[in-house]
Scaffold this motif. Structure first.
Motif, short mmCIF file in Angstrom:
data_model
loop_
_atom_site.label_atom_id
_atom_site.label_comp_id
_atom_site.label_asym_id
_atom_site.label_seq_id
_atom_site.Cartn_x
_atom_site.Cartn_y
_atom_site.Cartn_z
N ASN A 3 0.87 -1.12 0.07
CA ASN A 3 0.15 -0.05 -0.03
C ASN A 3 1.07 1.30 -0.10
O ASN A 3 1.88 1.33 0.80
N LEU A 4 0.68 1.97 -1.00
CA LEU A 4 1.40 3.42 -1.10
C LEU A 4 1.56 4.06 0.05
O LEU A 4 2.67 4.62 0.61
N LYS A 5 0.47 4.26 0.81
CA LYS A 5 0.36 5.01 2.01
C LYS A 5 1.31 4.44 3.21
O LYS A 5 2.08 5.19 3.69
N THR A 6 1.37 3.08 3.29
CA THR A 6 2.23 2.41 4.14
C THR A 6 3.60 2.67 3.81
O THR A 6 4.25 2.98 4.77
N VAL A 7 3.94 2.49 2.49
CA VAL A 7 5.27 2.51 2.26
C VAL A 7 5.87 3.98 2.49
O VAL A 7 6.85 4.22 3.12
N VAL A 8 5.04 5.05 2.21
CA VAL A 8 5.46 6.36 2.56
C VAL A 8 5.66 6.62 4.14
O VAL A 8 6.62 7.04 4.83
N LEU A 9 4.55 6.01 4.76
CA LEU A 9 4.98 6.15 6.40
C LEU A 9 5.99 5.48 6.81
O LEU A 9 6.71 6.03 7.64
N ILE A 49 14.30 13.73 4.10
CA ILE A 49 13.20 12.96 4.02
C ILE A 49 12.55 12.76 3.11
O ILE A 49 12.03 11.77 2.58
N ALA A 50 12.52 13.68 2.20
CA ALA A 50 11.99 13.60 0.86
C ALA A 50 12.61 12.51 -0.04
O ALA A 50 11.85 11.79 -0.52
N ASN A 51 13.90 12.64 0.08
CA ASN A 51 14.62 11.69 -0.85
C ASN A 51 14.40 10.18 -0.35
O ASN A 51 14.29 9.43 -1.16
N ARG A 52 14.03 10.09 0.93
CA ARG A 52 13.92 8.70 1.48
C ARG A 52 12.52 8.34 0.82
O ARG A 52 12.41 7.01 0.61
N VAL A 53 11.54 9.16 0.91
CA VAL A 53 10.18 8.82 0.49
C VAL A 53 10.37 8.32 -0.90
O VAL A 53 9.80 7.40 -1.30
N ILE A 54 11.03 9.07 -1.52
CA ILE A 54 11.23 9.01 -3.05
C ILE A 54 11.89 7.56 -3.32
O ILE A 54 11.52 6.74 -4.27
N LYS A 59 11.34 1.87 -5.25
CA LYS A 59 11.58 0.36 -4.81
C LYS A 59 10.24 -0.58 -5.05
O LYS A 59 10.39 -1.75 -5.10
N ASN A 60 9.04 0.15 -4.73
CA ASN A 60 7.58 -0.28 -5.00
C ASN A 60 7.11 -0.06 -6.15
O ASN A 60 5.93 -0.01 -6.35
N ALA A 61 8.06 0.07 -7.21
CA ALA A 61 7.63 0.46 -8.48
C ALA A 61 6.53 1.63 -8.57
O ALA A 61 5.63 1.72 -9.88
N VAL A 62 6.79 2.79 -7.80
CA VAL A 62 6.13 3.92 -8.18
C VAL A 62 6.93 5.24 -8.38
O VAL A 62 7.95 5.31 -7.53
N LEU A 63 6.82 6.04 -9.42
CA LEU A 63 7.56 7.08 -9.65
C LEU A 63 6.84 8.33 -9.28
O LEU A 63 5.51 8.64 -9.55
N VAL A 78 6.36 15.94 -2.35
CA VAL A 78 6.33 14.98 -3.20
C VAL A 78 5.05 14.24 -3.61
O VAL A 78 4.16 13.92 -2.84
N ASP A 79 4.60 14.47 -4.77
CA ASP A 79 3.36 14.07 -5.53
C ASP A 79 3.37 12.64 -5.82
O ASP A 79 4.33 12.48 -7.07
N LEU A 80 2.65 11.65 -5.38
CA LEU A 80 2.81 10.38 -5.75
C LEU A 80 1.49 9.69 -6.31
O LEU A 80 1.00 8.77 -6.42
N GLY A 81 0.63 10.99 -6.72
CA GLY A 81 -0.51 10.52 -7.28
C GLY A 81 -1.66 10.38 -6.20
O GLY A 81 -2.41 11.40 -5.83
#
Length: 115
Positions: A3-9, A49-54, A59-63, A78-81
């Protein structure tokens, strides 16, 4: 993919972001599903922090769709959609108070989120 939210958190927690808040904005805007707001200790920390999120989302196939503010390091977006991440210095976060702009929403701190 996680889940993208989980990856970001997870990325925010790993790099010691402060006061992480998740806003579910699905009922209020079609721009994104979640806004995640976090604070960094310094401009360098905000940028890291921003670089770590990116790095974690890649790594989870989201650009990222876009990244703004890296040069200044005061507020990086950081806009991830489906998730938009705002990382700010404490004084910037206090001044803009994004949480208050979305007052109709319940504000949930990361510690209380069941991810």
């Amino acid at each position: 993919m996680n889940n993208l939210k989980t990856v970001v958190l997870e990325a925010l927690e790993n790099i010691k972001a402060i006061n992480i808040v998740t806003l579910d904005v699905r009922a209020l805007t079609s721009v994104t599903d979640y806004m995640i707001i976090a604070t960094g200790n310094s401009s360098r920390h905000v940028t890291s922090i921003a670089n770590r999120v990116i790095e974690h989302v890649k790594k989870n196939a989201v650009l990222p769709i876009g990244v703004e503010g890296e040069k200044e390091g005061e507020w990086v977006l950081v806009d991830l959609g489906e998730v938009v991440v705002h990382i700010m210095l404490a004084q910037t976060r206090e001044f803009y108070n994004l949480e208050k702009l979305w007052t109709r929403l319940p504000v949930t701190s990361y510690a209380a989120v069941n991810v």
